[in-house]
Design an enzyme around this catalytic site. Structure first.
Site, PDB file in Angstrom:
ATOM      1  CG  ASN A 116       4.449   1.074  -7.093  1.00 31.38           C
ATOM      2  OD1 ASN A 116       4.606   0.686  -6.042  1.00 31.38           O
ATOM      3  ND2 ASN A 116       4.986   2.467  -7.216  1.00 31.38           N
ATOM      4  CG  PHE A 120       6.214   0.187   2.716  1.00 36.22           C
ATOM      5  CD1 PHE A 120       6.636   0.827   1.479  1.00 36.22           C
ATOM      6  CD2 PHE A 120       5.703   0.650   3.665  1.00 36.22           C
ATOM      7  CE1 PHE A 120       6.649   2.452   1.664  1.00 36.22           C
ATOM      8  CE2 PHE A 120       5.709   2.040   3.733  1.00 36.22           C
ATOM      9  CZ  PHE A 120       6.105   3.073   2.751  1.00 36.22           C
ATOM     10  CB  SER A 183       4.117   4.615   0.461  1.00 34.60           C
ATOM     11  OG  SER A 183       3.423   3.493  -0.165  1.00 34.60           O
ATOM     12  CG  ASN A 185       1.118   1.591  -3.227  1.00 34.85           C
ATOM     13  OD1 ASN A 185      -0.193   1.849  -3.535  1.00 34.85           O
ATOM     14  ND2 ASN A 185       2.312   1.875  -3.815  1.00 34.85           N
ATOM     15  CB  THR A 186       1.421   1.549   3.535  1.00 36.70           C
ATOM     16  OG1 THR A 186       2.533   0.908   3.199  1.00 36.70           O
ATOM     17  CG2 THR A 186       1.254   1.114   5.136  1.00 36.70           C
ATOM     18  CE  LYS A 225       9.706   9.860  -2.182  1.00 39.89           C
ATOM     19  NZ  LYS A 225      10.579   8.655  -2.349  1.00 39.89           N
ATOM     20  CG  ASN A 254       5.938   8.407  -2.482  1.00 38.82           C
ATOM     21  OD1 ASN A 254       5.853   7.536  -3.451  1.00 38.82           O
ATOM     22  ND2 ASN A 254       6.623   8.096  -1.319  1.00 38.82           N
TER      23      ASN A 254
END
Ligand SMILES: Cc1cc2nc3c(=O)[nH]c(=O)nc-3n(C[C@H](O)[C@H](O)[C@H](O)COP(=O)(O)O)c2cc1C
Length: 350
Positions: A116, A120, A183, A185-186, A225, A254
Site C-alpha cells: 500500500n 495517510f 510509514s 508513504n509520507t 511505532k 510497520n
C-alpha cells in the site's frame, strides 16, 4: 455465530475479485451494517479471552487490531466486537488529506501480502475525534489506541508541530497514544527515527504529555511505532532514546520497503510498504533486538505478518507483550483473532 464468523473464506473470492481498496471499504461497510443490525453483537461474548497487562492497561486479551485499517475511527465498536483485546485507529493527521492517487493498494496473494501507498488518507483530527467520542468500545472494557501522524504538506522540520496538535487532541480520549514515525508513504517521515531527530521529537512530546497529564489528571501511555528496515545499531539507538524520554511502549513493526520475498510476483514493483507474511521474520528480528536492549523497561507490541496463532506465539516468544493484526485479517478473516487468543492462552497455561 460461528457460521457467520467462518463465512469469510466463502466471501473472499468475491472480495478478491474487486480492487483491493474497494474490497476494504465494502468489508468495513458490511461489518458495520451487521453490527448495527445487532446480528453480530454476541460474537464478543463467545470469543476466547486471556487477560494481560500492557503499559499499565488491563487488556481482556493481548491480540489487537493494528493501525490503518480504520483510519478515521469510524468503525471502532464493530471492529472491537470481533474479539480484539485492544483496537488501534488512525493514523490521523491534524488536517484532512486525500492521500496518494488511486490505485494505491495491491494484493500479492501468492505471498499472503499487500503493498500500500495510501499516504495517510484521512478526514482529519476533528472528524476522527467526533467518531472516537461516539464509540462505546472503551465503556465496554476495550482498550483504545489512537495513532497520530503528520500531514504530507507539513515540512519535516515542523513535524513536531503536527504531533503536538495530534497528542493534545487525542489525549483525553485514548487509553494509549501511538506516535507513527515509520510509514514509508509520507516523504521523509522515517528520518524521524534517527537519533537526534527522534530525541528532539520525543522531548517535545514528553513536555506536552506532562502538561496534558496535569490538565486531565491522567497519565496516558505513549508508544512509538517503528519500521522493520533498521540495522541492529539503529534499533539500539532508538531503544535508548525511547527509554531516555520516558516512552512506555514500542510497536514493531510497520510495513517494509524490502521486496526480497516477493521478487517476480505481480505488483511486487509497486511503490509503497509491503505487509503480510514477508514481514513476520523482519519484525521478529526487531522485537528480539529491542527486548535484548531494553530488558523489561519497555512494553513491546509485535506486529507484522501474523497469519496464524503459531505466528502470534512466535512474536511473544521473541519478546513481545502483545500482538496486532492487519494483513492476516484480509487473508484469513476474523476467525484469526480467536485463533491467536486461543493459541497464546494455551501456550501460557502449559
Ligand atoms: C493498507 C494498510 C494501511 C496501513 N496504514 C497504517 C497507518 O495509517 N498507520 C500505521 O501506523 N500503520 C499502518 N499500516 C501498518 C500496519 O498497522 C502494520 O504495522 C503492518 O501492516 C504490518 O502488519 P501486518 O503484516 O499484519 O499487516 C497499514 C498497513 C496496511 C496494509
Amino acid at each position: 455465530m460461528s457460521i457467520l464468523f467462518n463465512a469469510y473464506p466463502l466471501a473472499r473470492p468475491a472480495l478478491f475479485a474487486m480492487d483491493a481498496e474497494t474490497a476494504h471499504e465494502v468489508t468495513l461497510a458490511g461489518l458495520q451494517r451487521a453490527y448495527d443490525c445487532g446480528t453480530t453483537r454476541r460474537w464478543l461474548h463467545d470469543q476466547p479471552q486471556w487477560p494481560v497487562t500492557l503499559m499499565g492497561l488491563s487488556l481482556r486479551n493481548p491480540v489487537g487490531l493494528a493501525a490503518g485499517l480504520d483510519k478515521n475511527g469510524a468503525h471502532i465498536d464493530a471492529l472491537g466486537n470481533l474479539g480484539f483485546g485492544f483496537v488501534e485507529v488512525g493514523t490521523v493527521t491534524p488536517r484532512a488529506q486525500p492521500g496518494n492517487p488511486k490505485p494505491r493498494m495491491f494484493r500479492l496473494p501468492k505471498a499472503n501480502a499487500l503493498i500500500n501507498r495510501l499516504g495517510f488518507n484521512n478526514q482529519g483530527l476533528d472528524a476522527f475525534l467526533a467518531n472516537v467520542t461516539r464509540s462505546q468500545f472503551r465503556q465496554q472494557g476495550g482498550v483504545l489506541g489512537l495513532n497520530i501522524g503528520k500531514n504530507a504538506d507539513t515540512p519535516i522540520e515542523r513535524a513536531a508541530d503536527d504531533y503536538l496538535i495530534g497528542l493534545a487532541g487525542v489525549y483525553p480520549h485514548a487509553d494509549y497514544v501511538t506516535v507513527n514515525i515509520s510509514s514509508p508513504n509520507t516523504q521523509n517521515l522515517r528520518a524521524l527515527q534517527g537519533g537526534d531527530e527522534l530525541s528532539q521529537l520525543l522531548a517535545a512530546l514528553r513536555d506536552k504529555r506532562n502538561e496534558l497529564a496535569q490538565l486531565h489528571q491522567r497519565q496516558v501511555p505513549l508508544a512509538v511505532k517503528i519500521a522493520p528496515d533498521l540495522t541492529p545499531e539503529q534499533i539500539d539507538i532508538i531503544a535508548d532514546t525511547l527509554l531516555a524520554h520516558g516512552v512506555d511502549g514500542v510497536i514493531a513493526t510497520n510495513t517494509t520497503l524490502s521486496r526480497d520475498a516477493v521478487q517476480g510476483m505481480a505488483h511486487a514493483q509497486e511503490a509503497g510498504g509491503l505487509s503480510g507474511a514477508p514481514v513476520h521474520e523482519l519484525s521478529l528480528a526487531v522485537i528480539e533486538r529491542l527486548r535484548q536492549r531494553v530488558g523489561q523497561a519497555l512494553a513491546i507490541i509485535g506486529v507484522g505478518g501474523i497469519l496464524s496463532g503459531q505466528q502470534a506465539r512466535e512474536k511473544i516468544a521473541a519478546g513481545a507483550d502483545a500482538v496486532q493484526l492487519y494483513t492476516g485479517l484480509i487473508y484469513r478473516g476474523p476467525a484469526l483473532v480467536g485463533e491467536c487468543v486461543a493459541t497464546l492462552r494455551n501456550t501460557a497455561s502449559r
